[in-house]
Design an enzyme around this catalytic site. Structure first.
Site, PDB file in Angstrom:
ATOM      1  N   ASP A 166      -2.414 -11.174  -4.696  1.00  0.00           N
ATOM      2  CA  ASP A 166      -1.530 -10.033  -4.443  1.00  0.00           C
ATOM      3  C   ASP A 166      -0.585  -9.862  -5.628  1.00  0.00           C
ATOM      4  OD1 ASP A 166      -0.376 -12.485  -3.767  1.00  0.00           O
ATOM      5  OD2 ASP A 166      -0.145 -11.984  -1.667  1.00  0.00           O
TER       6      ASP A 166
ATOM      7  N   GLU B 259       3.050  -7.161   0.844  1.00  0.00           N
ATOM      8  CA  GLU B 259       4.254  -7.257   1.672  1.00  0.00           C
ATOM      9  C   GLU B 259       4.374  -6.054   2.612  1.00  0.00           C
ATOM     10  OE1 GLU B 259       6.038  -9.841   1.835  1.00  0.00           O
ATOM     11  OE2 GLU B 259       5.632 -10.948  -0.011  1.00  0.00           O
TER      12      GLU B 259
END
Length: 374
Positions: A68, A129
């Site tokens: 990520d 997130e």
């Protein structure tokens, strides 16, 4: 691997300085693209600001390695010489390290003779997130296009011992639901509470009642969490408040438990509304599904990594890698960063989070061993 250790550290520190939040990772994306191009790869755009590259080894199946790339809206409070230069943003969850491991892995594949039994995709995924970039990547058809048959990801963890891997098969990360509740009553003078409908009183009762769901409605052998994190309302010390807003999170490891808890939240909201004569509006926002690690991939990784992979407890955090795990056999592992030093004891999402970035080579080595031996 000494050269690659230095490379991973250098990359992590460069990326740490330019944190960007979900779907705003423009500088980060350009950094990744430029690095991959210099290694001879063809970077491909995915999910707005994501990047991946396809390593074609002329095989039928493909294995996907994912990291990520987004940061958090957190103001950094470290004294690092490579601290964030983007005010209000910080890599407080280790994603800078995740990217550094993946880019170093890409460098290893480019510079060494590797002939795995699968093609390889290196995915630099945005918006983990929020709101969940993995879902966007999958919806674009990456799994079908490249016949992806398995996926791997690593997550740094200050809760686990330095340089060791930790995971478990089955339920690993929880599903998450954001809870938003508005209590609407009737304002009146604080000296005449009978003339109003007290939203603060109802809101306080609501918080207490919601926190009994796990202890009294949930089977004790099942896991769940409800936390109310914010409560806001009122305008003056001598006014009965007419509006209170609450928000929180609900976590569970399977959909049955999640729905049971959500139904009870709805019933509690209805009951508090009737009891206190107020209107209670409940608005859940569904987040990521539970992350279920594939048993065969875990056993296989244990045979590859040996004693350096330990079984650990499941965690109440959520991770959008779960979308991959819903579609194909997948394995998420923690890489521990706890070296005992005080400055490395801060938890994920802390404005003081940091780690000894020499640990990153351990992740690179794990990826190399996995790609060679699966």
């Amino acid at each position: 691997m000494h050269t690659y250790t230095n490379e991973a550290i250098k990359l992590r520190r460069q990326l740490h300085m330019i944190p960007e939040t979900g779907f705003e990772e423009h500088k980060t994306s350009e950094f990744i693209r430029s690095y991959l191009k210099n290694l001879g790869y063809k970077p491909i755009t995915t999910a707005k600001t994501g990047v991946y590259t396809f390593c074609d080894f002329q095989k039928e199946d493909t294995v996907l390695f994912r990291c990520d790339i987004d940061a958090l809206p957190v103001t950094e409070e470290t004294s690092l010489g490579f601290a964030s230069v983007h005010p209000g943003n910080m890599h407080a969850c280790g994603h800078d390290g995740h990217m550094a491991m993946m880019l170093t892995f890409a460098k290893y594949l480019a510079e060494n003779e590797v002939n795995p039994d699968h093609n390889v995709i290196l995915l630099f995924q945005p918006a983990e997130e929020n709101p969940g970039g993995a879902k966007y990547v999958i919806e674009e058809g990456i799994i079908e296009k490249y016949n992806v048959r398995r996926a791997y990801s690593l997550h740094l963890s200050p809760s686990h011992g330095y340089g060791r891997f930790h995971a478990k098969s089955g339920e690993f990360f929880a599903s998450g639901v954001e809870l938003y509740i508005t209590v609407t009553g009737k304002a009146s003078h604080g000296a005449s509470p009978h003339s109003g409908k007290d939203a603060i009183l109802a809101g306080c009762a609501l918080v207490s009642a919601l926190h009994t769901i796990v202890s009294r409605d949930l089977n004790p052998i099942h896991d769940g969490v409800i936390t109310i994190g914010t409560i806001n309302g009122g305008s003056a010390m001598n006014v009965i408040a007419d509006t209170v807003r609450l928000s929180g999170t609900l976590r569970a490891f399977n959909n049955e438990t999640k729905e049971l808890m959500l139904n009870r939240v709805r019933e509690v909201c209805m009951g508090i509304g009737l009891t206190y004569g107020v209107d209670v509006k409940f608005s859940p926002v569904y987040c990521y599904p539970p992350l279920i690690n594939d048993e065969k991939l875990f056993i296989e990784a244990k045979s590859i990594l040996g004693d350096n992979l330990a079984e650990t407890d499941k965690v109440m955090m959520s991770e959008d890698f779960s979308y991959f795990a819903e579609k194909i056999p997948s394995l998420m592992m923690f890489l521990g960063t706890d070296d005992g030093k005080e400055e490395h004891q801060y938890p994920l999402h802390s404005p003081k989070f940091d780690f000894d970035d020499s640990v990153l080579i351990k992740g690179v080595e794990a990826f190399v061993n996995i790609v060679k031996k699966i």
